[in-house]
Scaffold this motif. Structure first.
Motif, mmCIF file in Angstrom:
data_model
loop_
_atom_site.group_PDB
_atom_site.id
_atom_site.type_symbol
_atom_site.label_atom_id
_atom_site.label_comp_id
_atom_site.label_asym_id
_atom_site.label_seq_id
_atom_site.Cartn_x
_atom_site.Cartn_y
_atom_site.Cartn_z
ATOM 1 N N THR A 15 0.676 -1.459 0.095
ATOM 2 C CA THR A 15 0.126 0.212 -0.009
ATOM 3 C C THR A 15 0.954 0.966 -0.246
ATOM 4 O O THR A 15 2.062 1.147 1.147
ATOM 5 N N LEU A 16 1.018 2.225 -1.229
ATOM 6 C CA LEU A 16 1.574 3.327 -1.377
ATOM 7 C C LEU A 16 0.711 4.057 -1.266
ATOM 8 O O LEU A 16 -0.326 4.705 -1.307
ATOM 9 N N THR A 17 2.014 5.480 -0.699
ATOM 10 C CA THR A 17 0.981 6.720 -1.042
ATOM 11 C C THR A 17 1.396 7.522 -2.182
ATOM 12 O O THR A 17 1.881 6.788 -3.375
ATOM 13 N N SER A 18 0.749 8.803 -3.217
ATOM 14 C CA SER A 18 0.951 9.246 -4.176
ATOM 15 C C SER A 18 2.609 9.605 -4.527
ATOM 16 O O SER A 18 2.971 9.321 -6.382
ATOM 17 N N ASP A 19 2.941 9.227 -3.710
ATOM 18 C CA ASP A 19 4.915 9.619 -4.326
ATOM 19 C C ASP A 19 5.803 7.856 -4.164
ATOM 20 O O ASP A 19 6.440 8.561 -4.540
ATOM 21 N N PRO A 23 3.135 3.970 3.597
ATOM 22 C CA PRO A 23 2.270 5.128 4.086
ATOM 23 C C PRO A 23 3.767 5.135 5.994
ATOM 24 O O PRO A 23 4.576 3.753 6.855
ATOM 25 N N TYR A 32 10.804 8.735 8.750
ATOM 26 C CA TYR A 32 10.547 10.114 8.885
ATOM 27 C C TYR A 32 10.942 11.440 8.323
ATOM 28 O O TYR A 32 11.192 12.299 7.976
ATOM 29 N N GLN A 115 11.321 3.647 -0.950
ATOM 30 C CA GLN A 115 10.656 4.972 -1.601
ATOM 31 C C GLN A 115 10.443 4.086 -3.278
ATOM 32 O O GLN A 115 11.418 2.700 -3.701
#
Length: 196
Positions: A15-19, A23, A32, A115
């Motif tokens: 499950t990934l964020t838009s970039d 999460p 982070y 990433q």
């Protein structure tokens, strides 16, 4: 960020964020909060999801050193915490490979969140396929139960196996290559690193 180039099977589990990042979770929040690096020598990993003994396992290899990581018997929550699992497995595999305090402190200095992108190298993917075959043989030969493993010893064992790299005439020993990289980074002054 540490770039991770997953195979399609692994990508579909994440499950990934838009970039393209994983999460933030309570266990990975500290990653982070670290300052970003313009250039991170520990970046560049390939990841492959395999099924062994009916369990999901992730094999990873660092692109330039071919240093291997084995993350066995992953469940759905483990994929959500892949940053934490990566850090834990990387640091403990280094320990099993004989890393000293300087190696570990240097590795910690460059750890960042993963990433995800879609770049891939056939050469590194070939290394991952070979690692899978070798690890599967070890499980069978030593009659190991993958559900009882951490993966640290398996990673260290794979790190002590020579790897051929496309375009290089000599073989690469992943354990030596990673420890040498960390020694080189430890000797370079911190102010020479591009930290934003």
């Amino acid at each position: 960020m540490l770039k991770l180039h997953p195979t399609r099977k692994l990508f579909d589990k994440l499950t990934l964020t838009s970039d393209g990042a994983l999460p933030v979770t309570p266990m990975s929040k500290w990653l982070y909060e670290k300052p970003s690096l313009d250039i991170n020598p520990l970046s560049g990993w390939h990841g492959h999801l395999v099924t062994l003994q009916r369990r999901n396992c992730v094999l990873m290899a660092h692109d330039s050193t071919r240093f291997p990581l084995v993350l066995p018997a992953l469940t759905k929550p483990d994929f959500a915490e892949l940053n934490d699992r990566f850090v834990d497995t990387f640091m403990n595999t280094l320990l099993k490979c004989g890393a000293n305090e300087v190696h570990l402190e240097t590795a910690d200095k460059y750890l960042r969140p993963l990433q995800i992108d879609s770049d891939c190298s056939r050469s590194v993917q070939g290394t991952l396929n070979r690692m899978k075959d070798e690890f599967e043989h070890q499980l069978y030969y030593d009659r190991l139960n993958i559900a009882d493993m951490t993966g640290y010893n398996a990673g260290a064992w794979l790190a002590d196996t020579p790897r051929s790299v496309k375009g290089q005439k000599t073989v690469l020993w992943p354990k030596d290559a990673m420890l040498t990289l960390l020694e080189r980074l430890a000797k370079s002054p911190a102010d020479n690193q591009d930290i934003r």
